[in-house]
Design a protein around this motif. Sequence first.
Motif, mmCIF file in Angstrom:
data_model
loop_
_atom_site.group_PDB
_atom_site.id
_atom_site.type_symbol
_atom_site.label_atom_id
_atom_site.label_comp_id
_atom_site.label_asym_id
_atom_site.label_seq_id
_atom_site.Cartn_x
_atom_site.Cartn_y
_atom_site.Cartn_z
ATOM 1 N N TYR A 77 5.733 9.115 -7.910
ATOM 2 C CA TYR A 77 5.252 10.177 -7.024
ATOM 3 C C TYR A 77 4.469 11.216 -7.829
ATOM 4 C CZ TYR A 77 8.758 8.295 -3.819
ATOM 5 O OH TYR A 77 9.500 7.459 -3.023
ATOM 6 N N TYR A 78 3.452 11.784 -7.188
ATOM 7 C CA TYR A 78 2.628 12.804 -7.830
ATOM 8 C C TYR A 78 2.363 13.928 -6.824
ATOM 9 C CZ TYR A 78 1.658 8.735 -10.782
ATOM 10 O OH TYR A 78 1.770 7.623 -11.566
ATOM 11 N N ILE A 79 2.792 15.135 -7.130
ATOM 12 C CA ILE A 79 2.442 16.288 -6.301
ATOM 13 C C ILE A 79 0.991 16.647 -6.621
ATOM 14 C CG2 ILE A 79 2.893 18.706 -5.807
ATOM 15 C CD1 ILE A 79 5.811 18.238 -6.468
ATOM 16 N N THR A 80 0.117 16.533 -5.627
ATOM 17 C CA THR A 80 -1.316 16.703 -5.879
ATOM 18 C C THR A 80 -1.903 17.945 -5.227
ATOM 19 O OG1 THR A 80 -1.824 15.280 -3.983
ATOM 20 C CG2 THR A 80 -1.692 14.231 -6.149
ATOM 21 N N ASP A 81 -1.189 18.532 -4.244
ATOM 22 C CA ASP A 81 -1.803 19.675 -3.568
ATOM 23 C C ASP A 81 -0.767 20.367 -2.679
ATOM 24 O OD1 ASP A 81 -3.688 21.464 -2.812
ATOM 25 O OD2 ASP A 81 -4.874 20.090 -1.584
ATOM 26 N N CYS A 139 2.139 22.409 3.932
ATOM 27 C CA CYS A 139 2.753 21.160 3.466
ATOM 28 C C CYS A 139 2.484 20.935 1.984
ATOM 29 C CB CYS A 139 2.198 19.959 4.252
ATOM 30 S SG CYS A 139 2.547 19.986 6.014
ATOM 31 N N ILE A 140 3.405 20.188 1.375
ATOM 32 C CA ILE A 140 3.222 19.703 0.010
ATOM 33 C C ILE A 140 2.723 18.273 0.099
ATOM 34 C CG2 ILE A 140 4.362 19.158 -2.178
ATOM 35 C CD1 ILE A 140 6.452 21.284 -1.439
ATOM 36 N N ARG A 141 1.627 18.000 -0.568
ATOM 37 C CA ARG A 141 1.062 16.647 -0.558
ATOM 38 C C ARG A 141 1.593 15.861 -1.740
ATOM 39 N NH1 ARG A 141 -5.229 14.480 -0.364
ATOM 40 N NH2 ARG A 141 -4.796 12.499 -1.413
ATOM 41 N N LEU A 142 2.150 14.689 -1.450
ATOM 42 C CA LEU A 142 2.654 13.798 -2.493
ATOM 43 C C LEU A 142 1.961 12.444 -2.375
ATOM 44 C CD1 LEU A 142 5.665 15.253 -1.250
ATOM 45 C CD2 LEU A 142 6.108 14.566 -3.603
ATOM 46 N N ASP A 143 1.298 12.036 -3.440
ATOM 47 C CA ASP A 143 0.739 10.684 -3.513
ATOM 48 C C ASP A 143 1.761 9.778 -4.189
ATOM 49 O OD1 ASP A 143 -1.520 11.706 -2.387
ATOM 50 O OD2 ASP A 143 -2.648 11.839 -4.267
ATOM 51 N N PHE A 144 1.787 8.523 -3.782
ATOM 52 C CA PHE A 144 2.775 7.603 -4.359
ATOM 53 C C PHE A 144 2.189 6.205 -4.478
ATOM 54 C CE2 PHE A 144 3.320 7.651 0.216
ATOM 55 C CZ PHE A 144 3.408 6.311 0.553
ATOM 56 N N THR A 145 2.763 5.444 -5.382
ATOM 57 C CA THR A 145 2.347 4.058 -5.597
ATOM 58 C C THR A 145 3.529 3.279 -6.148
ATOM 59 O OG1 THR A 145 0.715 2.637 -6.719
ATOM 60 C CG2 THR A 145 1.543 4.537 -7.942
ATOM 61 N N ARG A 189 1.112 2.044 -0.913
ATOM 62 C CA ARG A 189 0.451 3.146 -1.595
ATOM 63 C C ARG A 189 0.062 4.142 -0.526
ATOM 64 N NH1 ARG A 189 -4.411 1.386 -5.324
ATOM 65 N NH2 ARG A 189 -4.314 3.616 -5.723
ATOM 66 N N GLY A 190 -0.019 5.414 -0.893
ATOM 67 C CA GLY A 190 -0.435 6.355 0.128
ATOM 68 C C GLY A 190 -0.074 7.785 -0.188
ATOM 69 N N LYS A 201 5.546 15.638 7.797
ATOM 70 C CA LYS A 201 4.577 16.039 8.809
ATOM 71 C C LYS A 201 3.559 14.942 9.075
ATOM 72 C CE LYS A 201 1.794 18.529 11.387
ATOM 73 N NZ LYS A 201 2.111 18.854 12.792
ATOM 74 N N ARG A 202 3.136 14.283 8.003
ATOM 75 C CA ARG A 202 2.104 13.255 8.124
ATOM 76 C C ARG A 202 2.274 12.256 6.988
ATOM 77 N NH1 ARG A 202 -3.542 12.859 9.935
ATOM 78 N NH2 ARG A 202 -4.758 11.589 8.475
ATOM 79 N N CYS A 203 2.001 10.998 7.254
ATOM 80 C CA CYS A 203 2.025 10.001 6.182
ATOM 81 C C CYS A 203 0.871 9.030 6.373
ATOM 82 C CB CYS A 203 3.362 9.252 6.141
ATOM 83 S SG CYS A 203 3.718 8.235 7.576
ATOM 84 N N GLU A 204 0.324 8.602 5.263
ATOM 85 C CA GLU A 204 -0.767 7.634 5.246
ATOM 86 C C GLU A 204 -0.350 6.486 4.337
ATOM 87 O OE1 GLU A 204 -4.117 9.817 3.880
ATOM 88 O OE2 GLU A 204 -4.109 11.240 5.565
ATOM 89 N N LEU A 205 -0.254 5.293 4.891
ATOM 90 C CA LEU A 205 0.253 4.143 4.161
ATOM 91 C C LEU A 205 -0.808 3.055 4.062
ATOM 92 C CD1 LEU A 205 3.710 3.819 6.004
ATOM 93 C CD2 LEU A 205 3.209 5.158 3.955
ATOM 94 N N THR A 206 -0.983 2.523 2.876
ATOM 95 C CA THR A 206 -1.831 1.348 2.662
ATOM 96 C C THR A 206 -1.050 0.379 1.782
ATOM 97 O OG1 THR A 206 -2.882 2.238 0.664
ATOM 98 C CG2 THR A 206 -3.935 2.735 2.781
ATOM 99 N N ILE A 207 -1.573 -0.842 1.640
ATOM 100 C CA ILE A 207 -0.928 -1.801 0.743
ATOM 101 C C ILE A 207 -1.809 -1.978 -0.490
ATOM 102 C CG2 ILE A 207 0.347 -3.008 2.538
ATOM 103 C CD1 ILE A 207 -1.766 -5.161 2.544
ATOM 104 N N PRO A 208 -1.211 -2.138 -1.674
ATOM 105 C CA PRO A 208 -2.004 -2.295 -2.898
ATOM 106 C C PRO A 208 -2.921 -3.510 -2.827
ATOM 107 C CG PRO A 208 0.298 -1.852 -3.418
ATOM 108 C CD PRO A 208 0.228 -2.113 -1.938
ATOM 109 N N THR A 209 -4.034 -3.431 -3.527
ATOM 110 C CA THR A 209 -5.000 -4.530 -3.551
ATOM 111 C C THR A 209 -4.370 -5.811 -4.082
ATOM 112 O OG1 THR A 209 -6.750 -2.908 -3.954
ATOM 113 C CG2 THR A 209 -7.287 -5.219 -4.338
#
Length: 362
Positions: free
Chosen positions: A147-151, A160-166, A176-177, A190-198
């Motif tokens: 996890y990475y706190i990015t913003d 909100c605190i934005r966390l990117d993860f992989t 990933r998302g 509040k919100r989540c964005e999910l993708t799958i790794p390449t």
Amino acid sequence: MRRVIAKKRQNSLETNPYYSFKKYQKITVALNDISPSQIEWSKKKQSRQWLLDHVEVCPYNNKLIMPISINETVEEKIYRKNPESSKTYLDAEKRQGVNMFLQTGDIVNELVKDIFADIHIYDNQIKVLRHPFTSPIADNAISFYRYYITDTTFVDNDKCIRLDFTPNNQQDFGFRGTVYVLADSTLQVKRCELTIPTNSDVNFVEQMKCVQEFSRLENGEWGLTKDNIFVELYLVNFAQKAIVIRDTRMDDYSFAAIDDARFKPKGSIIKNPKAKYRDDQYWAEQRQVSLTKTEGSMGSFIDRLEKIKGFHYILLGVKLLFENYLETGGKDSPSYFDIGAINTFISQNFHDGMRLPFGGQT
């Protein structure tokens, strides 16, 4: 993230004795990434102008797509904690497109719904594309993801605190998302964005993205109100690619007591006998995601498709492949006898040799 995971049970709606909500869902299947050369080829033939009119730009990947099937449903979901039970009341359903040509059209719709099942971010395991994925807020997510706190930002006026993860291992069944968590003591997603790794091992999937949004309800709790997912599919490199888009909206949340009689019907889905016969006015009132121009003209597209020379034989081959039976009726007359099963008409064994049985069903 340890605090977010610890709070997730408090933020789950299943902590309430009862709850219910209405759900609208639209599933669109389309041919994906229509190439300019295909469009130029169509322009040379004036009779194919209607094909051009049925091509649009997909807002999710900015590629040209051609919708060929639409399935809409309106449901009410109810839940009781003790004794635990949940039911889905299907109030309306409408399907348009090429799946109307098949008697197995309902089966195709159910297959699509099974592959693109609902994603519940608060579950430990999320089944999507028929594979179990670890949720980014699962009990064991700390050891599975980075996890990475990015913003720190605002989403719909909520700080909100934005966390990117992989995933630690890009070949694992993980997402990933990005997760946006409220910057307060609730730590609500509040919100989540999910993708799958390449490098993911999900076959036939070129790209997938899911976007979910939660809103504060009248009683102060939070519920899922928006759920969009799109998946780009391909079988082989030389075949036409496809895309499946699912738009879901939830509203009218209620936490009032629900009559026990509504939990007594057998099965998890109770279908209204009038579900398939709702008029245009009903859909205009219930449809929470507007149809695009091409989706709204699906009826005329199918009518023109049927008039293409040779389409009847293509349709016949598809019907034999999916249904395994040949109808003896026509478009305006019912089939009283279907010839089949086609795959049993030619067989062989060591005792009888070649066998040519013939049969059918009424």
